[in-house]
Design an enzyme around this catalytic site. Sequence first.
Site, mmCIF file in Angstrom:
data_model
loop_
_atom_site.group_PDB
_atom_site.id
_atom_site.type_symbol
_atom_site.label_atom_id
_atom_site.label_comp_id
_atom_site.label_asym_id
_atom_site.label_seq_id
_atom_site.Cartn_x
_atom_site.Cartn_y
_atom_site.Cartn_z
ATOM 1 C CE1 TYR A 154 -3.302 -2.689 -0.050
ATOM 2 C CE2 TYR A 154 -3.995 -2.062 2.141
ATOM 3 C CZ TYR A 154 -4.158 -2.829 1.013
ATOM 4 O OH TYR A 154 -5.180 -3.733 0.962
ATOM 5 C CE LYS A 204 0.359 -17.839 -2.995
ATOM 6 N NZ LYS A 204 -0.520 -19.011 -2.863
ATOM 7 C CG ASP A 236 -3.172 -20.013 -1.008
ATOM 8 O OD1 ASP A 236 -2.373 -19.913 -0.052
ATOM 9 O OD2 ASP A 236 -2.905 -20.677 -2.028
ATOM 10 C CG ASP A 260 -7.459 -4.099 3.710
ATOM 11 O OD1 ASP A 260 -8.446 -4.048 4.461
ATOM 12 O OD2 ASP A 260 -7.306 -3.346 2.734
ATOM 13 C CG ASP A 264 -12.801 -6.013 6.189
ATOM 14 O OD1 ASP A 264 -12.500 -5.564 7.305
ATOM 15 O OD2 ASP A 264 -13.141 -5.299 5.226
#
Length: 369
Positions: A154, A204, A236, A260, A264
Amino acid sequence: MLIKDISFNKVKNMTHNIAILPGDGIGPEIIAEAVKVIEFLRQHAGFDATMTTAPVGGAGYDAAGKPLPDDTLSLVKACDAILLGAVGGPQYEALPREMRPERGLLGLRSELALFSNLRPAILYPQLADASSLKPEIVAGLDIMIVRELTGGIYFGQPREITEKDGERYAYNTAGYKESEIERIGRSAFDIAMKRDKRVCSVDKANVLEVSELWREVMENVAKDYPEVELSHMYVDNAAMQLVKWPKQFDVMVTSNLFGDVLSDCAAMLTGSIGMLPSASLDANGKGMYEPIHGSAPDIAGMGVANPLATILSVAMMLRYSLNEEALAQRIEAAVGKVLDQGLRTADIMSDGCTEVNTMAMGDAVVAAL
Ligand code: NAD
C-alpha cells in the site's frame, strides 16, 4: 526537593491520560456510554485516569476548519491512549479530499506511527446465531489478527500506471524492511504472551521474495519468545481455514494487504459489526482504540446504536496500553453478563430477547460491573 520530585513523578506515572475523540454520526452516542464505563472504574475500581475530549473528523472540520485540528493533535501526542468513536458523514462528502473526515483518521495513524493494527474477532456464545456459519463452528470464537499497517504494497515505491509494449501497464511495489517485519512480529508475540501463546504467521512464501524474508524474520523473533508456538500458513490456505475452522487460531500476524482482507473476513465470521473493537499501536504500546464500524449516519441521533464495540475498545485499551488486565477482563465479563440477561440493541436483536437503546445498554454494562 528530590524526594518531592520523585513522588510527583510516581503519582504522575500512575495517572492514565486518555484522549476521547467522539467524531461524527453515532460517534458521540457510543462514546458517551464508553465514558460512563471509564467513569465507573474511576469511582469504584481505583482506576486513576483523566479524560480530555477533542473534535476530529467532520467535527474537527466544523470546530476548527480541518479534520485533525492542531489542538487535537497536541492532545493525542501528549496522552497515554486514545478512544475514538467514528468519523464521516454525507454532509462532508463534497469537501476537498484533504478536508474530509477520513483524513483526520489517516493523520492520527501517521502522526502517531501506529503500525500495528489489532483486529480481534470475538463471538460471544450468546450471539452465535448472528453468524452465517454454523453455531458450533463460531460460538466462543476468540482470535486476534495483527496486521502491519504502515508498510507493504500500500505504501511501496515505485508505483504507477504507465505504458509498456504499446499498451497501458500498472504496477505496485510490495516491500518490507527487516526492521518493519521484526517490529510487527514482536507486537504479535507480545500479544500472544497475554493470550494462548500461539502465533500463526500468514504469508505467500512459496511465490514472493518479500514473504520469504517475512518468514525468516518471524523465525528469528520467535527465538526471543520460547513460550510461544510459531506456525506459518500461506494466505490462500489461511482464508480457507478461517471459514472452515476459525477456532484453531489464537494470534495471526500478517502484512498490510493480506491483513486487510483476512481481518474483514474474520470480522464477518461473527456477523455483528456493532460488537467488534480494534486497536492501532505504536512501538511503545501507545494506541488508538475504536470500534471497527463507521459513523452509521443512517441511525445517528436515534439512540439505537450498539455501544458494545466501543465499550470493548475500552477493555482493549486497558489491556494493551494501560496495563490494567484485571479491569479489561471485568469489562468483558460485564458485557457477557448483559448478553446473558437477554439485553440486545436492534442490530443484534433475536427472538426471546429484550430490545434496549444505546443508553440502556451502557447503563446495563455499568450495572453489571
Ligand atoms: P458503517 O459501519 O457506518 O455502517 C454500516 C451498517 O452497519 C449501517 O447500516 C449501520 O447502521 C450499521 N452499524 C454500524 N455500526 C453500528 C452500531 N454500533 N450499532 C448498530 N448498527 C451499526 O459503514 P458505512 O455505512 O459504510 O459508512 C458510514 C460512514 O462511516 C462513512 O462516512 C464512512 O466513511 C465512515 N466510516 C468510518 C470509519 C471509522 O471511523 N473508522 C470506518 C468505516 C466507515
